[in-house]
Design a protein around this motif. Structure first.
Motif, PDB file in Angstrom:
ATOM      1  N   GLN A 145      11.499  -3.600   0.902  1.00  0.00           N
ATOM      2  CA  GLN A 145      10.957  -2.375   1.288  1.00  0.00           C
ATOM      3  C   GLN A 145      11.326  -1.497   0.125  1.00  0.00           C
ATOM      4  O   GLN A 145      12.195  -1.768  -0.863  1.00  0.00           O
ATOM      5  CB  GLN A 145      12.091  -1.597   2.431  1.00  0.00           C
ATOM      6  N   ASN A 146      10.418  -0.090  -0.290  1.00  0.00           N
ATOM      7  CA  ASN A 146      10.762   0.777  -1.233  1.00  0.00           C
ATOM      8  C   ASN A 146      11.855   1.813  -0.616  1.00  0.00           C
ATOM      9  O   ASN A 146      11.592   2.314   0.276  1.00  0.00           O
ATOM     10  CB  ASN A 146       9.618   1.128  -1.836  1.00  0.00           C
ATOM     11  N   ALA A 147      12.992   1.589  -1.448  1.00  0.00           N
ATOM     12  CA  ALA A 147      13.882   2.294  -0.434  1.00  0.00           C
ATOM     13  C   ALA A 147      14.081   3.820  -1.043  1.00  0.00           C
ATOM     14  O   ALA A 147      14.909   4.702  -0.458  1.00  0.00           O
ATOM     15  CB  ALA A 147      15.333   1.715  -0.681  1.00  0.00           C
ATOM     16  N   THR A 148      13.676   4.129  -2.470  1.00  0.00           N
ATOM     17  CA  THR A 148      14.152   5.265  -2.925  1.00  0.00           C
ATOM     18  C   THR A 148      12.796   5.987  -3.641  1.00  0.00           C
ATOM     19  O   THR A 148      13.023   7.364  -3.656  1.00  0.00           O
ATOM     20  CB  THR A 148      14.992   5.184  -4.200  1.00  0.00           C
ATOM     21  N   GLU A 149      11.661   5.466  -3.906  1.00  0.00           N
ATOM     22  CA  GLU A 149      10.650   6.234  -4.382  1.00  0.00           C
ATOM     23  C   GLU A 149       9.267   5.589  -3.899  1.00  0.00           C
ATOM     24  O   GLU A 149       9.359   4.432  -3.514  1.00  0.00           O
ATOM     25  CB  GLU A 149      10.976   5.989  -6.036  1.00  0.00           C
ATOM     26  N   PRO A 150       8.148   6.297  -3.996  1.00  0.00           N
ATOM     27  CA  PRO A 150       6.823   5.697  -3.579  1.00  0.00           C
ATOM     28  C   PRO A 150       6.583   4.789  -4.521  1.00  0.00           C
ATOM     29  O   PRO A 150       6.691   4.749  -5.883  1.00  0.00           O
ATOM     30  CB  PRO A 150       6.087   7.092  -3.765  1.00  0.00           C
ATOM     31  N   VAL A 151       5.848   3.991  -4.117  1.00  0.00           N
ATOM     32  CA  VAL A 151       5.320   2.541  -4.820  1.00  0.00           C
ATOM     33  C   VAL A 151       3.675   2.479  -4.609  1.00  0.00           C
ATOM     34  O   VAL A 151       3.072   2.687  -3.494  1.00  0.00           O
ATOM     35  CB  VAL A 151       5.825   1.423  -4.550  1.00  0.00           C
ATOM     36  N   VAL A 152       2.915   2.299  -5.335  1.00  0.00           N
ATOM     37  CA  VAL A 152       1.511   2.134  -5.423  1.00  0.00           C
ATOM     38  C   VAL A 152       1.202   0.789  -5.084  1.00  0.00           C
ATOM     39  O   VAL A 152       1.627  -0.175  -5.998  1.00  0.00           O
ATOM     40  CB  VAL A 152       0.702   2.576  -6.617  1.00  0.00           C
ATOM     41  N   ILE A 153       0.536   0.142  -4.019  1.00  0.00           N
ATOM     42  CA  ILE A 153       0.328  -1.239  -3.711  1.00  0.00           C
ATOM     43  C   ILE A 153      -1.253  -1.344  -3.286  1.00  0.00           C
ATOM     44  O   ILE A 153      -1.802  -0.320  -2.429  1.00  0.00           O
ATOM     45  CB  ILE A 153       1.123  -1.552  -2.669  1.00  0.00           C
ATOM     46  N   ALA A 154      -1.965  -1.923  -4.000  1.00  0.00           N
ATOM     47  CA  ALA A 154      -3.453  -2.030  -3.843  1.00  0.00           C
ATOM     48  C   ALA A 154      -4.095  -0.710  -3.937  1.00  0.00           C
ATOM     49  O   ALA A 154      -5.112  -0.502  -3.080  1.00  0.00           O
ATOM     50  CB  ALA A 154      -3.766  -2.646  -2.317  1.00  0.00           C
ATOM     51  N   GLY A 155      -3.635  -0.142  -4.692  1.00  0.00           N
ATOM     52  CA  GLY A 155      -4.332   1.305  -4.896  1.00  0.00           C
ATOM     53  C   GLY A 155      -3.897   2.426  -3.776  1.00  0.00           C
ATOM     54  O   GLY A 155      -4.478   3.657  -4.244  1.00  0.00           O
TER      55      GLY A 155
END
Length: 462
Positions: A335-345
């Motif tokens: 899981q991304n626990a602290t910051e936004p993450v870009v996956i598949a755009g």
């Protein structure tokens, strides 16, 4: 009540950011859970979703997951560990109840635990110290199977359990000769049940929740046993001795409870995994006489040391191919626990989804384009006599021990155990797979991916 309302709120939420996994049995409350009810078909269904849609989302009651199928996105998640991307909260919660150690720790505790735990595994010299104990147990293994028809999955599980006891802290559990290790095996069973549960009942129902499956009593017994072991100290040439030695040099030394938790991690993460891998190795050897004969030549020159890994490229190739197709860790939840993450755009906010890395799918469908028959099992696939160790490099798609800085520290020990045990069997026996008339063996999910039924093998003395 607040927790129940929170779950219902998540269930009622509509829409998503990614294509939805195709599901013929989707339900407004359970989501995709009914489609994944059968452990024997669960992984096949996940693979079919990935093949049909690629990166896609699913829902298990209130828990939303995202299957990440593109290697560039997996590489991104790897690069962001352990600070931004961490192990799935629900998996960590269930596992840490029985084994609060390096497997579940996150920053800042993880840095200290990794620094203390890793030196017990990360050199051939360290591993060579454990070799004699594994060899001793391999003799017991040969005595247990000689001249018999044996359920090799149960036998290899006992071998792995006994190995962890002796290597971990010098305790001879002796399950190969009838010793009782139910305290540990019951914890594994309950952990698997909790991981599979769509609702975390042990959290939603205060006090009674963690007693509904007997987990509280098992957890107390296991920790009392392991904390007593830690206080007594480990004999020389054990993992515990190395942990205590390293811990004494630390400014932020681990408490006895965390040291005991790391011993529990050895049992819970190192028995099913290694035992299952050895089971499939023996199964493939027993059903292929030509492969068995070729592997026996290697076994006779293997000296049971990690320095001799280069003398057994075929057996190491078999080890890798088992991990690729029938590996015990078929998915990796993050899981991304602290910051936004870009996956598949698309931008994923913290804790919005559990990222699920489908390891088996990636190993079968994201190999280089020139790979021959990537969906089929080929024990000789990784052999390359031109390479220094006789093996082709692993593609990026193969991550059976995790990836990045969070790679399992026990991966080399697991391979050493498997090679010593399988070589001992090859030297002593001709192995024949017993046909039970039920068709090919498949994998099913328990705590890890295990055979869907007992695998029987006949062992005839050479």
């Amino acid at each position: 009540m607040a927790r129940v309302l929170k779950v219902l709120g998540r269930v009622m939420r509509t829409g998503g950011k990614f294509p939805e996994a195709p599901c013929s049995r989707k339900n407004w409350f359970f989501g995709h859970a009914r489609e994944l009810t059968n452990p024997a078909t669960r992984l096949d269904i996940i693979d079919s979703w990935c093949e049909a849609v690629g990166t896609c989302e699913y829902r298990l009651v209130s828990r939303r997951g995202l299957l990440v199928t593109e290697l560039e996105d997996v590489a991104k998640l790897s690069a962001l560990r352990p600070r931004t991307v961490q192990r799935s909260f629900m998996i960590r919660l269930a596992f840490e109840y029985f084994a609060p150690g390096v497997f579940t720790a996150e920053l800042p505790e993880w840095t200290v635990e990794r620094r203390i735990v890793s030196p017990a595994f990360h050199s051939n010299a360290r591993l060579s110290e454990y070799g004699p104990k594994i060899v001793e147990l391999s003799e017991r293994l040969c005595q247990a199977v000689g001249g018999k028809k044996v359920a090799i999955n149960a036998t290899m599980y006992k071998f792995a359990l006994d190995s962890i006891g002796l290597i971990g802290f010098g305790q001879d559990l002796d399950t190969l000769r009838g010793g009782d290790a139910s305290m540990i095996t019951e914890c594994v069973r309950i952990l698997g049940k909790r991981i599979l549960a769509p609702l975390p009942y042990y959290r939603l129902i205060p006090f009674f929740g963690d007693r509904m499956d007997g987990g509280k009593a098992r957890q107390r017994a296991l920790f009392q046993f392991l904390q007593d072991v830690v206080r007594r100290g480990g004999p020389d040439h054990t993992v515990l001795a190395k942990l205590l030695e390293k811990n004494r040099s630390e400014n932020n030394a681990l408490a006895d409870e965390r040291l005991a938790g790391n011993l529990a991690t050895l049992f819970l993460a190192g028995t099913d995994t290694t035992g299952t891998t050895m089971t499939w190795m023996v199964k493939h050897l027993a059903e292929d006489p030509a492969l068995q004969k070729e592997a026996r030549v290697e076994a006779r020159r293997f000296a049971n040391r990690p320095d001799d890994f280069g003398t057994v490229p075929l057996l190491r190739s078999l080890f890798r191919e088992v991990l690729r197709i029938e590996g015990p860790a078929a998915v990796l939840p993050l899981q991304n626990a602290t910051e936004p993450v870009v996956i598949a755009g698309r931008t994923v906010d913290p804790r919005e989804y559990a990222f699920v890395i489908p390891l088996r799918f990636l190993g079968k469908h994201r190999l280089p384009p020139d790979e021959k028959d990537p969906t089929n099992f080929d024990a000789r696939r990784w052999v390359d006599r031109k390479e220094k160790d006789g093996l082709r490099p692993w593609p990026k798609a193969l991550m059976p021990f995790g990836f990045g800085v969070r790679t399992c520290p026990g991966k080399d020990l697991s391979e050493l155990e498997a090679l010593i045990a399988v070589c001992a069997l090859l030297r002593r026996f001709e192995m024949t797979l017993v046909d039970d008339g039920k068709g090919p063996h498949k994998t099913t999910f328990a705590f890890t991916m295990i055979p869907d039924r007992d695998i029987y093998v006949n062992f005839r003395n050479i």
